[in-house]
Enzyme design. Structure first.
Site, short mmCIF file in Angstrom:
data_model
loop_
_atom_site.label_atom_id
_atom_site.label_comp_id
_atom_site.label_asym_id
_atom_site.label_seq_id
_atom_site.Cartn_x
_atom_site.Cartn_y
_atom_site.Cartn_z
N ARG A 25 21.00 -17.38 16.39
CA ARG A 25 22.35 -17.36 15.59
C ARG A 25 23.52 -16.59 16.43
O ARG A 25 24.58 -16.95 16.35
CB ARG A 25 22.27 -17.04 14.28
CG ARG A 25 21.36 -18.03 13.39
CD ARG A 25 21.33 -17.38 11.87
NE ARG A 25 20.38 -18.55 11.05
CZ ARG A 25 19.43 -18.18 10.66
NH1 ARG A 25 19.00 -16.67 10.65
NH2 ARG A 25 18.77 -18.91 9.96
N GLU A 36 2.50 -16.33 19.62
CA GLU A 36 1.59 -15.96 18.39
C GLU A 36 0.04 -16.22 19.06
O GLU A 36 -0.35 -17.23 19.17
CB GLU A 36 1.96 -16.90 17.46
CG GLU A 36 1.07 -16.79 15.90
CD GLU A 36 0.76 -15.55 15.46
OE1 GLU A 36 -0.38 -15.29 15.12
OE2 GLU A 36 1.58 -14.65 15.51
N SER A 42 5.03 -18.02 10.68
CA SER A 42 5.92 -17.61 9.51
C SER A 42 5.43 -18.08 8.17
O SER A 42 5.97 -18.87 7.43
CB SER A 42 7.09 -18.40 9.90
OG SER A 42 8.29 -18.19 9.14
N CYS A 46 1.88 -12.96 1.29
CA CYS A 46 1.72 -12.12 0.14
C CYS A 46 1.13 -13.34 -0.98
O CYS A 46 0.98 -12.85 -2.24
CB CYS A 46 2.90 -11.46 -0.31
SG CYS A 46 3.40 -10.13 0.79
N ASN A 317 11.21 -8.32 7.44
CA ASN A 317 12.21 -9.37 7.70
C ASN A 317 13.60 -8.57 8.10
O ASN A 317 14.36 -9.10 8.66
CB ASN A 317 12.28 -10.17 6.45
CG ASN A 317 11.40 -11.58 6.51
OD1 ASN A 317 11.77 -12.42 7.10
ND2 ASN A 317 10.22 -11.36 5.67
N TYR A 438 23.95 -7.13 -20.30
CA TYR A 438 23.39 -7.06 -21.64
C TYR A 438 23.50 -8.33 -22.38
O TYR A 438 24.87 -8.79 -22.59
CB TYR A 438 23.80 -5.78 -22.42
CG TYR A 438 23.62 -6.05 -23.88
CD1 TYR A 438 22.15 -6.18 -24.23
CD2 TYR A 438 24.58 -6.14 -24.89
CE1 TYR A 438 21.77 -6.24 -25.69
CE2 TYR A 438 24.32 -6.23 -26.15
CZ TYR A 438 22.87 -6.28 -26.49
OH TYR A 438 22.62 -6.24 -28.00
#
Length: 571
Positions: A25, A36, A42, A46, A317, A438
């Site tokens: 970008r 890799e 990617s 988790c 990240n 709230y």
């Protein structure tokens, strides 16, 4: 015409792909290659415990974008303009000639990739101590998708009935839940004397441990695994510790990870005291053309004011984005983290941010703490649940040093607010006036975090005097004369009580009348469910001339020792 910038990224899980995407970008013309070693890129590591538990139905969910597009080499080429090559193991770095030497794992051929900027995102590997029997079948780790698939295959093919989880961090407890959901008998073994020893102080860990045990999990703390025993076919049969043995058809090692730094070390890059790659604030290594981020790199801790090693997909990240900016001409400094972590453990949320009390004391802070459980939203709106919260602050400056949460209520958003406050250097006084959202379905008028700050402020100003549950136990062990005054309603007392010889039941509404009969020289420690009424009882007694009164932090909800349920004996 200048040649396009050549960027090579080693590692394709979190920091690496983020750095590559950000670099694209920032520089549409750069030549960007990601190498890799594995076949998956990617992915959401988790989510692996939830794949095992069945909440994630297919591994593809962890490899896809939110709209279902697979994050593979074709995706990165078409959408990101990045070349991703899997099955490529980086074996050496020629810093003088700016080359990465690579072995193609499918063909064993040697290849080289030139770079102007190199990014090391080699991650971390699970700790596998050299214990006898650790290579037996059905002894697993859980770090990569292949690990998750191996555990699933073991569950489906071998139909195990008993599992042992070694380690009670996030992965260990998340997998414990997953295996309980699949109907296994589960034992968790932890070398330290409490669960979640890196995240929680004793009293908070004890509340979580009680909840885990209520789900049928056998929790063994203060034990070290010594070996694994198997049958003649090499399959796991038993896990041995220094205090016992546990039959098991499946075991999962979850005792932490270590940074993968071999490539960097061989290249002569500086390794920090933590064992991870040393980087500066711009995430550059000791070679100005090589950057490192994610689990292989050191991470600056704002409160400790030094680098630490931590494994975190979120930090990876952030690192990746910063690196992608900087390797394309930007200059963004990584300002550091505060050690925030959160996990779902059965119906409880457990998390921390900042420093634990133990670490804060070790670092020399003048520590003051409070336990301040509160309902997560208005009691009259359906579904209200408690959030157990501990706050740690510096007595002299009032700065908030840490917050821990354990409970079934919505604790994660309070943890995030606390992490933001600690990152910004907030004091207890700052938190007392936070303008949080709230509405009855989402909070009480005084939010959990604000309530904790109010309690802490009362302590700092001397308006409130309190003792911790551990201090109550110390007084008991010393056989000191005191009364542990339970000021709840009769109905509450019938339901659950502290199992403690010093408990004396006296409803708050009757305290003013009955206290006239109490000896003024006795020590009184009032408490209730959350200790709001305990604090009120303290003020009532002090107003009547009692001079040795302190309420008990946290009430029975955060009492880390044994409880009694049902009507009291003799009723």
């Amino acid at each position: 015409m200048a040649e396009n910038l050549k960027i090579v990224v080693v590692g394709g899980v979190a920091a690496g792909p983020k750095a590559a995407a950000r670099a694209r970008r920032c520089d549409p013309q750069a030549e960007i290659t990601v190498l890799e070693k594995g076949q998956f890129i990617s992915y959401g590591a988790c989510g692996l415990p939830y794949l095992i538990g069945g909440q994630v139905p297919d591994l593809k969910e962890l490899l896809a974008t939110p709209v279902g597009v697979m994050r593979n080499a074709d995706f990165f080429r078409a959408v990101k303009g990045v070349t991703v090559l899997t099955g490529k193991e980086a074996t050496a770095i020629d810093r003088a000639n700016r080359l990465v030497k690579v072995r193609d794992l499918a063909t064993s051929q040697e290849e080289t990739y030139p770079y102007d900027r190199l990014v090391l995102a080699t991650g971390a590997v699970p700790v596998r101590p050299p214990l006898p029997g650790i290579s037996l079948k059905n002894v697993h780790v859980l770090r990569h998708p292949g690990d998750g698939l191996n555990i699933l295959a073991s569950l489906q093919e071998n139909k195990p009935k008993r599992a042992v989880l070694i380690g009670t961090g996030a992965i260990g407890l998340e997998v414990a839940e997953a295996l309980v959901d699949r109907g296994l008998e589960v034992t968790v073994v932890e070398a330290m004397d409490q669960v979640f020893p890196g995240w929680l102080d004793f009293e908070m860990g004890a509340i979580l441990q009680r909840h885990i045990a209520s789900k049928g999990v056998q929790v063994r703390t203060g034990e070290r695994v010594s070996s694994f025993g198997g049958d003649e076919d090499g399959r796991l049969e038993v896990v041995y510790t220094d205090r016992g043995e546990y039959p098991a058809d499946l075991a999962v090692l979850a005792i932490g990870v270590r940074p993968s730094v071999e490539l960097a070390r061989q290249a002569g890059l500086e390794i920090g005291q933590t064992g991870a790659i040393k980087v500066d604030s711009y995430l550059r290594t000791s070679d100005e053309n090589i950057y490192a981020g994610g689990d292989c790199a050191e991470v600056y801790h704002r409160l400790l004011k030094r680098p630490v090693f931590i494994s975190s997909g979120q930090i990876a990240n952030v690192h990746g984005r910063i690196i992608g900016t900087n390797i394309t001409g930007g200059k963004v400094a990584y300002q550091g983290m505060v050690g925030t972590g959160v996990a779902k453990v059965f119906e409880f949320t457990a998390g921390c941010t900042g420093l634990t009390e133990a670490v804060a004391r070790k670092e020399g802070y003048d520590v003051i703490t409070t336990l301040a459980p509160s309902p997560d939203h208005a009691h009259y709106y359906p579904g209200s649940k408690f959030v157990g919260l501990k706050m740690i602050a510096d007595r002299s400056s009032g700065r908030v040093l840490g917050v821990q949460v354990v409970g079934p209520g919505d604790a994660a958003k309070r943890l995030d607010a606390a992490a933001t406050a600690i990152t910004m250097g907030a004091t207890v006084s700052d938190l007392t006036q936070l303008n949080l959202g709230y509405a009855p379905p989402y909070s009480t008028a005084i939010d959990v975090l604000i309530n904790a700050a109010w309690v802490m402020e009362n302590k700092l100003t001397g308006l409130a005097q309190a003792v911790t549950p551990m201090e109550v136990q110390e007084l008991t062990a010393k056989n000191e004369d005191f009364m542990l005054l339970d000021v709840r309603s009769p109905g509450e007392f019938q339901e659950v009580r502290l199992k403690h010889p010093k408990v004396f039941f006296m409803p708050l509404g009757k305290l003013r009348e009955k206290a006239k009969e109490f000896p003024k020289d006795k020590r009184f420690i009032p408490f209730c469910k959350l200790s709001l009424r305990g604090y009120e009882a303290q003020k009532i007694l002090q107003g009547m001339g009692f001079t040795n009164v302190q309420f008990m932090d946290g009430g029975w909800v955060q009492w880390p020792y044994e409880l009694e349920t049902g009507p009291p004996k003799g009723d």
